[in-house]
Design a protein around this motif. Sequence first.
Motif, mmCIF file in Angstrom:
data_model
loop_
_atom_site.group_PDB
_atom_site.id
_atom_site.type_symbol
_atom_site.label_atom_id
_atom_site.label_comp_id
_atom_site.label_asym_id
_atom_site.label_seq_id
_atom_site.Cartn_x
_atom_site.Cartn_y
_atom_site.Cartn_z
ATOM 1 N N GLU A 119 0.821 -1.211 0.000
ATOM 2 C CA GLU A 119 0.000 0.000 0.000
ATOM 3 C C GLU A 119 0.861 1.270 0.000
ATOM 4 O O GLU A 119 0.529 2.235 -0.707
ATOM 5 C CB GLU A 119 -0.954 0.002 1.197
ATOM 6 N N PRO A 120 1.985 1.309 0.752
ATOM 7 C CA PRO A 120 2.810 2.521 0.718
ATOM 8 C C PRO A 120 3.329 2.854 -0.681
ATOM 9 O O PRO A 120 3.427 4.033 -1.045
ATOM 10 C CB PRO A 120 3.962 2.183 1.670
ATOM 11 N N THR A 121 3.676 1.837 -1.462
ATOM 12 C CA THR A 121 4.196 2.105 -2.812
ATOM 13 C C THR A 121 3.108 2.662 -3.709
ATOM 14 O O THR A 121 3.358 3.593 -4.503
ATOM 15 C CB THR A 121 4.778 0.820 -3.421
ATOM 16 N N ILE A 122 1.906 2.140 -3.622
ATOM 17 C CA ILE A 122 0.811 2.690 -4.427
ATOM 18 C C ILE A 122 0.558 4.143 -4.043
ATOM 19 O O ILE A 122 0.351 5.008 -4.916
ATOM 20 C CB ILE A 122 -0.469 1.846 -4.248
ATOM 21 N N GLU A 123 0.610 4.451 -2.758
ATOM 22 C CA GLU A 123 0.453 5.852 -2.325
ATOM 23 C C GLU A 123 1.555 6.726 -2.910
ATOM 24 O O GLU A 123 1.302 7.847 -3.365
ATOM 25 C CB GLU A 123 0.483 5.937 -0.801
ATOM 26 N N ALA A 124 2.790 6.212 -2.921
ATOM 27 C CA ALA A 124 3.906 6.975 -3.474
ATOM 28 C C ALA A 124 3.735 7.193 -4.973
ATOM 29 O O ALA A 124 4.001 8.289 -5.495
ATOM 30 C CB ALA A 124 5.230 6.258 -3.184
ATOM 31 N N LEU A 125 3.301 6.165 -5.696
ATOM 32 C CA LEU A 125 3.101 6.303 -7.138
ATOM 33 C C LEU A 125 1.991 7.299 -7.453
ATOM 34 O O LEU A 125 2.067 8.033 -8.449
ATOM 35 C CB LEU A 125 2.779 4.932 -7.747
ATOM 36 N N ASN A 126 0.967 7.333 -6.618
ATOM 37 C CA ASN A 126 -0.068 8.354 -6.789
ATOM 38 C C ASN A 126 0.531 9.754 -6.660
ATOM 39 O O ASN A 126 0.245 10.655 -7.459
ATOM 40 C CB ASN A 126 -1.172 8.170 -5.756
ATOM 41 N N LYS A 127 1.384 9.941 -5.671
ATOM 42 C CA LYS A 127 2.014 11.241 -5.472
ATOM 43 C C LYS A 127 3.014 11.570 -6.587
ATOM 44 O O LYS A 127 3.265 12.748 -6.873
ATOM 45 C CB LYS A 127 2.729 11.280 -4.115
ATOM 46 N N LEU A 128 3.583 10.532 -7.205
ATOM 47 C CA LEU A 128 4.501 10.752 -8.323
ATOM 48 C C LEU A 128 3.774 11.158 -9.597
ATOM 49 O O LEU A 128 4.408 11.463 -10.603
ATOM 50 C CB LEU A 128 5.309 9.484 -8.606
ATOM 51 N N ASP A 129 2.437 11.159 -9.552
ATOM 52 C CA ASP A 129 1.609 11.442 -10.730
ATOM 53 C C ASP A 129 1.843 10.436 -11.845
ATOM 54 O O ASP A 129 1.887 10.794 -13.034
ATOM 55 C CB ASP A 129 1.853 12.868 -11.254
ATOM 56 N N LEU A 130 2.006 9.171 -11.474
ATOM 57 C CA LEU A 130 2.075 8.130 -12.484
ATOM 58 C C LEU A 130 0.732 8.069 -13.204
ATOM 59 O O LEU A 130 -0.325 8.055 -12.571
ATOM 60 C CB LEU A 130 2.380 6.777 -11.826
ATOM 61 N N ASP A 131 0.780 8.047 -14.537
ATOM 62 C CA ASP A 131 -0.449 8.028 -15.327
ATOM 63 C C ASP A 131 -0.917 6.616 -15.660
ATOM 64 O O ASP A 131 -2.121 6.356 -15.719
ATOM 65 C CB ASP A 131 -0.242 8.806 -16.630
ATOM 66 N N VAL A 132 0.034 5.699 -15.896
ATOM 67 C CA VAL A 132 -0.343 4.366 -16.345
ATOM 68 C C VAL A 132 0.846 3.426 -16.187
ATOM 69 O O VAL A 132 2.001 3.854 -16.271
ATOM 70 C CB VAL A 132 -0.807 4.397 -17.821
ATOM 71 N N THR A 133 0.581 2.147 -15.942
ATOM 72 C CA THR A 133 1.639 1.143 -15.912
ATOM 73 C C THR A 133 1.101 -0.191 -16.411
ATOM 74 O O THR A 133 -0.102 -0.454 -16.322
ATOM 75 C CB THR A 133 2.213 0.945 -14.493
ATOM 76 N N SER A 134 1.981 -0.997 -16.958
ATOM 77 C CA SER A 134 1.631 -2.389 -17.223
ATOM 78 C C SER A 134 1.791 -3.169 -15.924
ATOM 79 O O SER A 134 2.435 -2.709 -14.980
ATOM 80 C CB SER A 134 2.558 -2.984 -18.283
ATOM 81 N N VAL A 135 1.185 -4.340 -15.869
ATOM 82 C CA VAL A 135 1.500 -5.257 -14.781
ATOM 83 C C VAL A 135 2.842 -5.913 -15.087
ATOM 84 O O VAL A 135 3.273 -5.978 -16.235
ATOM 85 C CB VAL A 135 0.417 -6.340 -14.612
ATOM 86 N N GLY A 136 3.512 -6.385 -14.045
ATOM 87 C CA GLY A 136 4.698 -7.206 -14.199
ATOM 88 C C GLY A 136 4.436 -8.541 -13.533
ATOM 89 O O GLY A 136 3.354 -8.764 -12.960
ATOM 90 N N ASN A 137 5.384 -9.435 -13.573
ATOM 91 C CA ASN A 137 5.162 -10.728 -12.923
ATOM 92 C C ASN A 137 4.982 -10.585 -11.420
ATOM 93 O O ASN A 137 4.193 -11.304 -10.795
ATOM 94 C CB ASN A 137 6.299 -11.700 -13.240
ATOM 95 N N HIS A 138 5.681 -9.624 -10.792
ATOM 96 C CA HIS A 138 5.586 -9.503 -9.336
ATOM 97 C C HIS A 138 4.262 -8.913 -8.876
ATOM 98 O O HIS A 138 3.928 -9.022 -7.684
ATOM 99 C CB HIS A 138 6.757 -8.689 -8.792
#
Length: 603
Positions: A136-155
């Motif tokens: 959950e902390p990483t998703i919060e950080a990515l939101n703050k980074l203004d990430l627009d889109v990502t693919s999924v990875g194996n992890h």
Amino acid sequence: MSATSHQQHRRRRTYALVATAAGLATVGALAAALPATATPESSGKGGHGYHFDRYRDVQLLSFNDLHGNLEPPSGSSGRVTEVQHDGTTKTIDAGGVEYLATHLRKAREGNKYSITAAGGDMVGASPLISGLFHDEPTIEALNKLDLDVTSVGNHEFDEGARELARLQNGGCHPTAGCYADKEFQGADFPYLAANVLDEKTGKPILKPYWVWKKKDVKVGFIGVTLEDTPGVVSAEGVKGLKFKDEVETINKYAKVLQRQGVKSIVALIHEGGAPASTSYNYDCDAPGAGDGISGPIVDIAKNITPQVDALVTGHTHAAYVCTIDDPAGKPRMVTSAASFGRLYTDTTLTYDRFTGDIARTAVKSANHVVTRDVPKAPDMTALIDKWNTLAAPIGNRAIGYISGDIGNTGTESPIGDLIADAQLAHGKELDPETDLALMNPGGVRAPLTYAAKGSEGDGVVTYAEGFTVQPFSNTVNLQDFTGEQLIQVLKEQVSGTNAASPKVLQPSAGLTYTLDLTKSGAERVVTDSIRLNGEAINPTATYRVATNSFLAGGGDGFPTLGQGTNDLVGSDDLTALEKYLTANSSAASPITPPAANRITVVR
């Protein structure tokens, strides 16, 4: 705008995935009705002239394989190598989301059209600050980074599709509950999983594509992970899922986007390549386009439809900016920004408003180091402090002592040997007849460093550091194998699916052999050299082998490890490591780094 207001603004954004035909007024249609260089535009008070700014520079910022590294990664995981003008190399400390945020925000300045995208593995195999809280902390950080889109990875599948859906949509963890005062809100950005299908419905488990829009500019994104995800994730994590071919999937959805009037397309692919140099600024287009890179991404890039204009890749944790010809023989940009937030890629996509497509001859791209000589982003510091406070009672506990760095590099690594020894010790507790242990190198995520990360003191190994090394929560499993099967396992390191990219298992003390890299395939493992405690392996004898549950299921290209008998399941692998460190080290008598001399490598 405050950080809170900004997040609320982002959450109100609508991601337009499908546009109706009636709503598509393409730039190409506009251009067809106008002179080649003109369109109506106000030319002053009461007058009209003609002017058309045909091209728009669209900035694409990208990164991949963050793996929840919110704090600056340590050791070699937190460094990049740079080639200097005189041909020498320089090592630079890099990474940490406090610095990544600063670099990305600075890069966006002055760019009216800026998109931030990622190539998968944002979470999974994460340090304790993120992994302890199910990322959950990483998703919060990515939101703050203004990430627009990502693919999924194996992890993203380490905890299964249901947990991935929770990271996308929000909600508290089904067993751990809520960690903060309010319910987890989920990702502000879409995860794309075009080639990951539900076996029952045959449909993608998440959105297959997404369209970024600003004024009259539209860029479509298609996201896929490697088709072999089931081979590198536990069986439970991919249960009920089917993973389709990357090229076929991307080509399919490129046609869908084209039919919707989206001509500019970027593929986010969690699969990568291996450049000839590990330096982040190595020119992999020397002597010719794409000559300096190998690996799966090369064939993928050569076969993806020319309708796709650029590829953002990942998985191999390598750094490269290459051009690889598409099936029409036209150069196309292929990028990867190493891992752990140490680099980001800045690509300029020149958008042609006449055609709605990217003018590929004008595409520029470069990797940039996330240096630590810039101010930390205060909102990221606050986020890290919040989660560290919650993690501190667990993470700061001492579990062992070391006399020096225990590294994670080389065909056989000191930390790999240490983990194998810990699993052998745990195996002997479960069954005194246990003979050896084998550890997959991909399951070892970091070194142990002698220098203190906090106030614990030099040489102290904390639970947080142990968690960073082994974050998967695999169990230690015991199985019986014949000597013939054991020899076959060692040969599978360099044959079958591992022939092109060997996966050398880390051996416990007592197992020795020669790996002759001058030979090819299975012959690289010299059978006559294999010894256990000085004795040759007897093909007809039975050996008790400890592995983690991922390997015990035949993962990482070791099908023979999935054929063991007399299974016995022990504790999780981190518990095994903690018990080994606690039992075999003290402040007065720390563990000495293993010599990593169990495998003799001939080159």
